[in-house]
Design an enzyme around this catalytic site. Structure first.
Site, PDB file in Angstrom:
ATOM      1  N   LYS A 135       0.773  -1.142  -0.126  1.00 55.73           N
ATOM      2  CA  LYS A 135      -0.093  -0.020  -0.006  1.00 55.73           C
ATOM      3  C   LYS A 135       1.059   1.334   0.044  1.00 55.73           C
ATOM      4  O   LYS A 135       1.797   1.253   0.754  1.00 55.73           O
ATOM      5  CB  LYS A 135      -0.834  -0.123   1.235  1.00 55.73           C
ATOM      6  CG  LYS A 135      -1.716   1.372   1.393  1.00 55.73           C
ATOM      7  CD  LYS A 135      -2.549   0.973   2.845  1.00 55.73           C
ATOM      8  CE  LYS A 135      -3.327   2.715   2.939  1.00 55.73           C
ATOM      9  NZ  LYS A 135      -4.090   2.562   4.226  1.00 55.73           N
ATOM     10  N   ASP A 168      -2.612  10.137   3.496  1.00 54.68           N
ATOM     11  CA  ASP A 168      -4.146   9.916   3.875  1.00 54.68           C
ATOM     12  C   ASP A 168      -4.578  11.028   4.911  1.00 54.68           C
ATOM     13  O   ASP A 168      -4.665  10.816   5.796  1.00 54.68           O
ATOM     14  CB  ASP A 168      -4.084   8.666   4.507  1.00 54.68           C
ATOM     15  CG  ASP A 168      -5.478   8.012   4.940  1.00 54.68           C
ATOM     16  OD1 ASP A 168      -6.296   8.714   4.309  1.00 54.68           O
ATOM     17  OD2 ASP A 168      -5.555   6.835   5.420  1.00 54.68           O
ATOM     18  N   LYS A 170      -9.825  12.957   8.340  1.00 52.41           N
ATOM     19  CA  LYS A 170      -9.360  12.624   9.475  1.00 52.41           C
ATOM     20  C   LYS A 170      -9.378  13.745  10.712  1.00 52.41           C
ATOM     21  O   LYS A 170      -8.591  14.702  10.197  1.00 52.41           O
ATOM     22  CB  LYS A 170      -8.055  11.751   9.752  1.00 52.41           C
ATOM     23  CG  LYS A 170      -8.065  10.506   9.141  1.00 52.41           C
ATOM     24  CD  LYS A 170      -6.556  10.119   9.037  1.00 52.41           C
ATOM     25  CE  LYS A 170      -6.332   8.766   8.336  1.00 52.41           C
ATOM     26  NZ  LYS A 170      -7.180   7.731   8.819  1.00 52.41           N
ATOM     27  N   ASP A 188       1.589   6.329   5.524  1.00 53.12           N
ATOM     28  CA  ASP A 188       0.572   5.423   4.977  1.00 53.12           C
ATOM     29  C   ASP A 188       1.302   4.958   3.673  1.00 53.12           C
ATOM     30  O   ASP A 188       0.548   3.952   2.944  1.00 53.12           O
ATOM     31  CB  ASP A 188      -0.700   6.180   4.740  1.00 53.12           C
ATOM     32  CG  ASP A 188      -2.075   5.158   4.803  1.00 53.12           C
ATOM     33  OD1 ASP A 188      -1.656   4.290   5.494  1.00 53.12           O
ATOM     34  OD2 ASP A 188      -2.942   5.592   4.275  1.00 53.12           O
ATOM     35  N   ASP A 232     -12.241   7.085   4.001  1.00 50.36           N
ATOM     36  CA  ASP A 232     -11.081   6.779   4.884  1.00 50.36           C
ATOM     37  C   ASP A 232     -10.618   5.397   4.673  1.00 50.36           C
ATOM     38  O   ASP A 232      -9.421   5.046   5.135  1.00 50.36           O
ATOM     39  CB  ASP A 232     -11.143   7.282   6.215  1.00 50.36           C
ATOM     40  CG  ASP A 232      -9.606   7.528   6.783  1.00 50.36           C
ATOM     41  OD1 ASP A 232      -8.604   7.613   6.141  1.00 50.36           O
ATOM     42  OD2 ASP A 232      -9.812   7.791   8.060  1.00 50.36           O
ATOM     43  N   GLU A 238      -9.301   3.664   2.195  1.00 48.68           N
ATOM     44  CA  GLU A 238      -8.989   3.769   0.706  1.00 48.68           C
ATOM     45  C   GLU A 238      -7.828   2.833   0.607  1.00 48.68           C
ATOM     46  O   GLU A 238      -7.580   2.343  -0.561  1.00 48.68           O
ATOM     47  CB  GLU A 238      -8.159   5.392   0.635  1.00 48.68           C
ATOM     48  CG  GLU A 238      -6.900   5.580   1.082  1.00 48.68           C
ATOM     49  CD  GLU A 238      -6.644   5.288   2.410  1.00 48.68           C
ATOM     50  OE1 GLU A 238      -7.648   5.365   3.442  1.00 48.68           O
ATOM     51  OE2 GLU A 238      -5.546   4.996   2.749  1.00 48.68           O
ATOM     52  N   ARG A 264      -7.615  -0.561   1.387  1.00 49.87           N
ATOM     53  CA  ARG A 264      -8.045  -1.740   0.670  1.00 49.87           C
ATOM     54  C   ARG A 264      -8.585  -1.484  -0.826  1.00 49.87           C
ATOM     55  O   ARG A 264      -8.517  -2.746  -1.450  1.00 49.87           O
ATOM     56  CB  ARG A 264      -9.098  -2.264   1.452  1.00 49.87           C
ATOM     57  CG  ARG A 264     -10.533  -1.417   1.773  1.00 49.87           C
ATOM     58  CD  ARG A 264     -11.155  -1.800   2.887  1.00 49.87           C
ATOM     59  NE  ARG A 264     -10.519  -1.302   4.285  1.00 49.87           N
ATOM     60  CZ  ARG A 264     -11.194  -1.783   5.359  1.00 49.87           C
ATOM     61  NH1 ARG A 264     -12.158  -2.383   5.439  1.00 49.87           N
ATOM     62  NH2 ARG A 264     -10.348  -1.449   6.554  1.00 49.87           N
TER      63      ARG A 264
HETATM   64  N1  BES Z   1      -4.009   4.572   7.025  1.00 46.78           N
HETATM   65  C1  BES Z   1      -5.250   4.123   7.724  1.00 46.78           C
HETATM   66  C2  BES Z   1      -4.780   3.182   8.875  1.00 46.78           C
HETATM   67  C3  BES Z   1      -4.068   3.739   9.922  1.00 46.78           C
HETATM   68  C4  BES Z   1      -4.746   4.767  10.998  1.00 46.78           C
HETATM   69  C5  BES Z   1      -2.986   3.584  10.200  1.00 46.78           C
HETATM   70  C6  BES Z   1      -4.167   5.306  11.936  1.00 46.78           C
HETATM   71  C7  BES Z   1      -2.115   4.065  11.340  1.00 46.78           C
HETATM   72  C8  BES Z   1      -3.038   4.720  12.366  1.00 46.78           C
HETATM   73  C9  BES Z   1      -6.096   3.779   6.769  1.00 46.78           C
HETATM   74  O1  BES Z   1      -6.446   4.070   5.640  1.00 46.78           O
HETATM   75  C10 BES Z   1      -7.747   3.921   7.464  1.00 46.78           C
HETATM   76  O2  BES Z   1      -7.884   5.151   7.862  1.00 46.78           O
HETATM   77  N2  BES Z   1      -8.247   3.258   7.955  1.00 46.78           N
HETATM   78  C11 BES Z   1      -9.549   3.416   8.713  1.00 46.78           C
HETATM   79  C12 BES Z   1     -10.336   2.358   8.255  1.00 46.78           C
HETATM   80  C13 BES Z   1     -12.243   2.470   8.634  1.00 46.78           C
HETATM   81  C14 BES Z   1     -12.473   3.967   8.066  1.00 46.78           C
HETATM   82  C15 BES Z   1     -13.004   1.349   8.389  1.00 46.78           C
HETATM   83  C16 BES Z   1      -9.464   3.249  10.205  1.00 46.78           C
HETATM   84  O3  BES Z   1      -8.796   2.239  10.495  1.00 46.78           O
HETATM   85  O4  BES Z   1      -9.754   4.005  10.955  1.00 46.78           O
HETATM   86 ZN    ZN Z   2      -4.732   4.784   4.710  1.00 50.01          ZN
HETATM   87 MN    MN Z   3      -7.634   6.323   5.470  1.00 49.88          MN
END
Ligand code: BES
Ligand code: ZN
Ligand code: MN
Length: 537
Positions: free
Chosen positions: A303, A308, A315, A326, A385, A387, A389
């Site tokens: 990824k 992000d 966020k 990210d 958010d 994104e 996947r």
């Molecule tokens: N890149 C983030 C995951 C992440 C968040 C990594 C905080 C490290 C610290 C990912 O793209 C994300 O935002 N995931 C969301 C998914 C949710 C919306 C289902 C998450 O984990 O909050």
């Molecule tokens: Zn992300």
């Molecule tokens: Mn995200």
């Protein structure tokens, strides 16, 4: 700017003959008696070591460090406590070495010697010990100073580490492996730490192209952190008369696709995420054939979100901080394939890295959008958010279809939920193939990168069923976040043996402790290198 080089060498020598700024010796708390060799050293220095122990100035407690200024051919003798022998492990050993290295550096020591035999016991063999000393110090000594303009001259650096042994064995392959892997970890940290206004998708793609260019030997010295490695390369290609002109042809191939090509390839999910940014997406493909072209490759998909913001589901502060990390999966994958090519491992590899930004814009994708993936599956968007996947869905399907790999490994900062499962201590992974999962577990034990497997039970599939499309990318309730992410991704791997590694938490460290330094960690580089060096086709 060229990076400082730390050379690591192994030297057979008597302890009392060592000449260096510091000589580091390990002691178990319950085994403070001196070996024959140490007795000799002790005598040469007026019994200073035995006195120190006798007076309880040094007890051998885990983490204890006692520096004795002796000011002879050895300037300082450094006694290091290893705790109880019963509780000793590679983990304790590795972080002790890293911590001592940092401490010596911070005390302005420019080089040190370390006594191999005093750090190993029946649980650790000497080859593994040499490798881990080199790897642990090189990782521990990492610092990211690229964007500091003041006080650069005051930055302290270790120039050389000598591992002292009484063994006649050759340890070249261990020091070379350790230097190449440490280099891969530290270069991953550098690029992940690079701010998002600099490290755009285009920048990271150009960086990948550079990896596949011929390497000038002087560059080898600059980046590989070990002279021996460059020397070995010169010998290999000794046909070249003038070593100044010497360059090593890369055995990596790099292909970069731009936004138009990505759209033409019908990667609808990837394009959907990317369309809200002025920094246009890139798809990087790196190939390395170390096992002949017939063997099916192993695909590593990473990824690569260079920033992000969350997109329209923005966020909030402080969760938006550090989101330059990210891209950690893509960057790790790029350096793993580079390291395999440098070490000429007998495996075929392909890295697929979708690179883009997740931003807010009039053109951003929305919740409720339906995107069509590379494998024609339709995906209902519920939260912009989630994104990672989406870009992975297309990259995984592309790797599966184009390369028919024998295995697919994806590395992704996919979820914040990874924090809830294992915290900072380890990385959750999931797999559709128990043999591949076992390989990851074996590599974890050897590399000291902790991982833990989570299940992919069928029950989870229920929660990503969509009313309007083939599938939705998240569940409604947010339960089991790490597993739901993997459950979605499973749709894009064509039943090929696959493992998903969620480095959402472990990509970044808040502490400077042991091999970790604050900031990007280089997570999965050691793990995957350990797996690939042992790979049986
Ligand atoms: N890149 C983030 C995951 C992440 C968040 C990594 C905080 C490290 C610290 C990912 O793209 C994300 O935002 N995931 C969301 C998914 C949710 C919306 C289902 C998450 O984990 O909050
Ligand atoms: Zn992300
Ligand atoms: Mn995200």
């Amino acid at each position: 700017m060229e990076k400082a080089t730390i050379s690591v060498k192994v030297l057979k020598s008597e302890l009392s003959k060592v000449k260096d700024n510091a000589l580091v010796i390990g002691f178990f708390k319950d085994k403070l008696g001196l070996s024959v060799e140490l007795k000799k050293l002790d005598k040469d220095f007026n019994n200073i070591v035995s006195l120190c122990i006798k007076n309880s100035d040094f007890k051998g407690e885990k983490g204890e460090v006692k520096t004795i200024f002796v000011n002879k051919n050895i300037k300082n003798i450094v006694l290091v406590g290893l705790g109880e022998e019963e509780k000793y492990s590679f983990d304790v050993f590795s972080s002790t070495i890293a911590d001592v290295s940092k401490r010596l550096r911070d005390n302005s020591t420019e080089s040190f010697s370390i006594h191999l035999e005093s750090f190993k016991n029946s649980k650790l063999n000497d080859k593994e010990t040499v490798e881990k000393i080199a790897l642990s110090s090189l990782m521990g000594l990492y610092k990211f100073t690229e964007y500091k303009t003041k006080g650069k001259d005051k930055i302290k650096n270790i120039k050389g580490i000598t591992i002292i042994t009484d063994s006649n064995k050759k340890f070249d392959s261990q020091t070379i492996y350790a230097s190449v892997v440490a280099d891969a970890v530290n270069k991953t940290r550098d690029l992940v730490n690079t701010p998002p206004n600099v490290a755009t998708p285009e920048y990271v793609a150009n960086y990948a192209k550079e990896l596949a260019k011929p390497t000038k030997i002087k560059d080898f010295r600059g980046t590989s952190k070990i002279k021996d490695f460059a020397v070995q390369k010169i010998q290999e290609f000794s046909r070249t008369k003038n070593p100044k002109d010497f360059s090593v042809k890369s055995n990596l191939k790099c292909t970069v696709f731009d936004e138009k090509q990505i759209a033409k390839m019908k990667m609808g999910c990837f394009i959907g995420v990317a369309q809200g940014s002025i920094n246009k997406p890139r798809l990087v493909v790196l190939e390395y054939y170390g096992a002949g072209k017939i063997q099916k490759p192993i695909a590593i998909v990473g990824k690569g979100i260079t920033f992000d913001s969350g997109g329209l589901n923005v966020k909030p502060y402080p969760f938006i901080l550090n989101m330059k990390d990210d891209k950690g999966g893509a960057v790790a994958a790029m350096h793993v394939i580079e390291a395999c090519s440098k070490l000429k491992l007998p495996v075929n590899l392909v890295v697929v890295a979708p690179l883009c930004e997740n931003m807010i814009d009039a053109a951003s994708y929305r919740p409720d959008d339906v995107l069509t993936a590379y494998n024609k599956m339709t995906v209902e968007i519920r939260n912009t958010d989630a994104e990672g996947r989406l870009v992975l869905a297309d990259a995984l399907a592309y790797a599966a279809e184009q390369y028919k790999p024998q295995a697919i490994i994806d590395i992704a900062t996919l979820t914040g939920a990874s924090m809830i499962v294992l915290g900072y201590a380890g990385t959750p992974f999931l797999s559709n193939d128990s043999k591949l999962g076992d390989k990851i577990k074996d590599a974890s034990a050897k590399s000291l990168e902790k991982v833990w497997e989570l299940p992919l039970w069928q029950e989870y599939e229920e929660s990503i069923k969509s009313d309007v499309a083939d599938v939705k990318h998240i569940s409604d309730d947010g339960d089991a976040g790490v597993i739901i992410g993997a459950t979605f991704l499973k749709n894009f791997v064509n039943d090929i043996p696959w493992v998903h590694i969620d480095i959402g938490t472990t990509v970044w460290s808040k502490v400077d402790k042991g091999v970790l330094t604050k900031g990007a960690t280089g997570a999965t580089v050691r793990l995957l290198m350990e797996m690939l060096r042992e790979w049986k086709n």
